[in-house]
Design a protein around this motif. Sequence first.
Motif, PDB file in Angstrom:
ATOM      1  N   VAL A  25       0.842  -1.022  -0.100  1.00 45.56           N
ATOM      2  CA  VAL A  25      -0.272  -0.018   0.172  1.00 45.56           C
ATOM      3  C   VAL A  25       1.001   1.115   0.008  1.00 45.56           C
ATOM      4  N   ALA A  26       0.227   1.961  -0.670  1.00 45.60           N
ATOM      5  CA  ALA A  26       1.325   3.305  -0.314  1.00 45.60           C
ATOM      6  C   ALA A  26      -0.220   4.674  -0.205  1.00 45.60           C
ATOM      7  N   LEU A  27       0.426   5.664   1.029  1.00 49.97           N
ATOM      8  CA  LEU A  27      -0.327   6.227   1.397  1.00 49.97           C
ATOM      9  C   LEU A  27       0.236   7.369   1.648  1.00 49.97           C
ATOM     10  N   ILE A  28      -0.371   8.390   1.735  1.00 47.94           N
ATOM     11  CA  ILE A  28       0.120   9.876   0.942  1.00 47.94           C
ATOM     12  C   ILE A  28      -0.838  10.508   1.993  1.00 47.94           C
ATOM     13  N   VAL A  29      -0.150  11.716   2.489  1.00 51.28           N
ATOM     14  CA  VAL A  29      -0.800  12.463   3.495  1.00 51.28           C
ATOM     15  C   VAL A  29      -1.029  13.686   2.469  1.00 51.28           C
ATOM     16  N   HIS A  30      -1.728  14.219   2.609  1.00 53.72           N
ATOM     17  CA  HIS A  30      -2.216  15.763   2.136  1.00 53.72           C
ATOM     18  C   HIS A  30      -2.794  16.477   3.004  1.00 53.72           C
ATOM     19  N   HIS A  31      -1.849  17.666   3.164  1.00 56.60           N
ATOM     20  CA  HIS A  31      -2.410  19.089   3.950  1.00 56.60           C
ATOM     21  C   HIS A  31      -3.540  20.445   2.829  1.00 56.60           C
ATOM     22  N   VAL A  32      -4.727  20.202   3.019  1.00 50.73           N
ATOM     23  CA  VAL A  32      -5.835  20.649   2.296  1.00 50.73           C
ATOM     24  C   VAL A  32      -6.184  22.061   3.176  1.00 50.73           C
ATOM     25  N   ALA A  33      -5.683  23.130   2.663  1.00 49.96           N
ATOM     26  CA  ALA A  33      -7.133  24.360   2.973  1.00 49.96           C
ATOM     27  C   ALA A  33      -8.192  23.593   3.212  1.00 49.96           C
ATOM     28  N   ARG A  34      -9.011  24.283   3.534  1.00 51.56           N
ATOM     29  CA  ARG A  34     -10.287  23.937   3.956  1.00 51.56           C
ATOM     30  C   ARG A  34     -11.263  24.631   2.440  1.00 51.56           C
ATOM     31  N   HIS A  35     -10.957  25.733   2.173  1.00 54.09           N
ATOM     32  CA  HIS A  35     -11.134  26.852   1.351  1.00 54.09           C
ATOM     33  C   HIS A  35     -11.171  25.543  -0.534  1.00 54.09           C
ATOM     34  N   ASN A  36     -10.136  24.579  -0.283  1.00 51.39           N
ATOM     35  CA  ASN A  36      -9.836  23.850  -1.546  1.00 51.39           C
ATOM     36  C   ASN A  36      -9.654  22.331  -1.722  1.00 51.39           C
ATOM     37  N   GLU A  37     -11.317  21.999  -0.622  1.00 47.24           N
ATOM     38  CA  GLU A  37     -11.136  20.834  -0.186  1.00 47.24           C
ATOM     39  C   GLU A  37     -12.375  20.012  -2.170  1.00 47.24           C
ATOM     40  N   GLN A  38     -12.515  20.953  -2.611  1.00 46.09           N
ATOM     41  CA  GLN A  38     -13.006  20.644  -3.576  1.00 46.09           C
ATOM     42  C   GLN A  38     -12.784  20.255  -4.693  1.00 46.09           C
ATOM     43  N   LYS A  39     -11.897  21.698  -4.721  1.00 52.69           N
ATOM     44  CA  LYS A  39     -11.074  21.080  -5.930  1.00 52.69           C
ATOM     45  C   LYS A  39      -9.760  19.851  -5.613  1.00 52.69           C
ATOM     46  N   PHE A  40      -9.525  19.426  -4.362  1.00 51.34           N
ATOM     47  CA  PHE A  40      -8.085  18.224  -4.388  1.00 51.34           C
ATOM     48  C   PHE A  40      -9.377  17.781  -4.484  1.00 51.34           C
ATOM     49  N   LEU A  41     -10.707  17.278  -3.459  1.00 54.46           N
ATOM     50  CA  LEU A  41     -11.547  15.943  -4.568  1.00 54.46           C
ATOM     51  C   LEU A  41     -11.540  15.826  -5.992  1.00 54.46           C
ATOM     52  N   SER A  42     -11.550  16.897  -6.477  1.00 55.04           N
ATOM     53  CA  SER A  42     -11.769  16.653  -8.285  1.00 55.04           C
ATOM     54  C   SER A  42     -10.835  15.947  -8.417  1.00 55.04           C
ATOM     55  N   ALA A  43      -9.987  16.671  -8.087  1.00 53.43           N
ATOM     56  CA  ALA A  43      -8.385  15.756  -7.998  1.00 53.43           C
ATOM     57  C   ALA A  43      -7.853  15.056  -7.755  1.00 53.43           C
ATOM     58  N   GLN A  44      -8.206  14.911  -6.489  1.00 49.06           N
ATOM     59  CA  GLN A  44      -8.144  13.125  -6.199  1.00 49.06           C
ATOM     60  C   GLN A  44      -8.894  12.293  -6.792  1.00 49.06           C
ATOM     61  N   ARG A  45     -10.008  12.428  -7.489  1.00 49.47           N
ATOM     62  CA  ARG A  45     -10.728  11.606  -8.234  1.00 49.47           C
ATOM     63  C   ARG A  45     -10.531  11.649  -9.618  1.00 49.47           C
ATOM     64  N   ASP A  46      -9.570  11.906 -10.255  1.00 48.54           N
ATOM     65  CA  ASP A  46      -8.820  11.864 -11.275  1.00 48.54           C
ATOM     66  C   ASP A  46      -8.071  11.035 -11.258  1.00 48.54           C
ATOM     67  N   VAL A  47      -7.552  11.611 -10.046  1.00 44.82           N
ATOM     68  CA  VAL A  47      -6.276  10.910  -9.748  1.00 44.82           C
ATOM     69  C   VAL A  47      -6.367   9.576  -9.376  1.00 44.82           C
ATOM     70  N   SER A  48      -7.139   9.252  -9.747  1.00 50.57           N
ATOM     71  CA  SER A  48      -8.020   7.594  -8.863  1.00 50.57           C
ATOM     72  C   SER A  48      -7.802   6.954 -10.000  1.00 50.57           C
ATOM     73  N   GLU A  49      -8.920   7.428 -10.616  1.00 55.84           N
ATOM     74  CA  GLU A  49      -9.009   6.765 -12.056  1.00 55.84           C
ATOM     75  C   GLU A  49      -8.047   6.427 -13.147  1.00 55.84           C
ATOM     76  N   LEU A  50      -7.060   7.184 -13.037  1.00 51.14           N
ATOM     77  CA  LEU A  50      -5.127   6.858 -13.208  1.00 51.14           C
ATOM     78  C   LEU A  50      -5.025   5.792 -13.197  1.00 51.14           C
ATOM     79  N   VAL A  51      -4.766   6.441 -11.629  1.00 53.66           N
ATOM     80  CA  VAL A  51      -3.761   4.901 -10.889  1.00 53.66           C
ATOM     81  C   VAL A  51      -4.351   3.752 -11.288  1.00 53.66           C
ATOM     82  N   ALA A  52      -5.683   3.950 -11.196  1.00 51.31           N
ATOM     83  CA  ALA A  52      -7.233   2.257 -11.768  1.00 51.31           C
ATOM     84  C   ALA A  52      -6.494   1.507 -13.145  1.00 51.31           C
TER      85      ALA A  52
END
Length: 94
Positions: A25-52
């Motif tokens: 397993v790889a663990l990636i730990v991010h500090h994300v400012a609260r005002h950037n959470e939606q942007k982070f989640l959108s980018a994370q979905r894209d990354v997850s699709e690529l990793v898959a």
Amino acid sequence: MAGTMAYESDPRIRFFINSREESPVALIVHHVARHNEQKFLSAQRDVSELVATFPGYERTVVFPPNPGVHEEWIISVHFDTSANLDRWRRGRLQ
């Protein structure tokens, strides 16, 4: 964890590898400012699709901050073998 790597471009992100064969397993730990959470989640979905698309990929689990316990977002990326985890890790660094 068997190895640790930091993203060169962002010191707020930490990357840990557990390459033991029974639970790679790889663990990636991010500090994300609260005002950037939606942007982070959108980018994370894209990354997850690529990793898959990598051989041996099993799943990605996203753990949001839990106030009083941890303030960071924690992403776990699971593979079926340590060789496939290492292949993904080497591929994402290129």
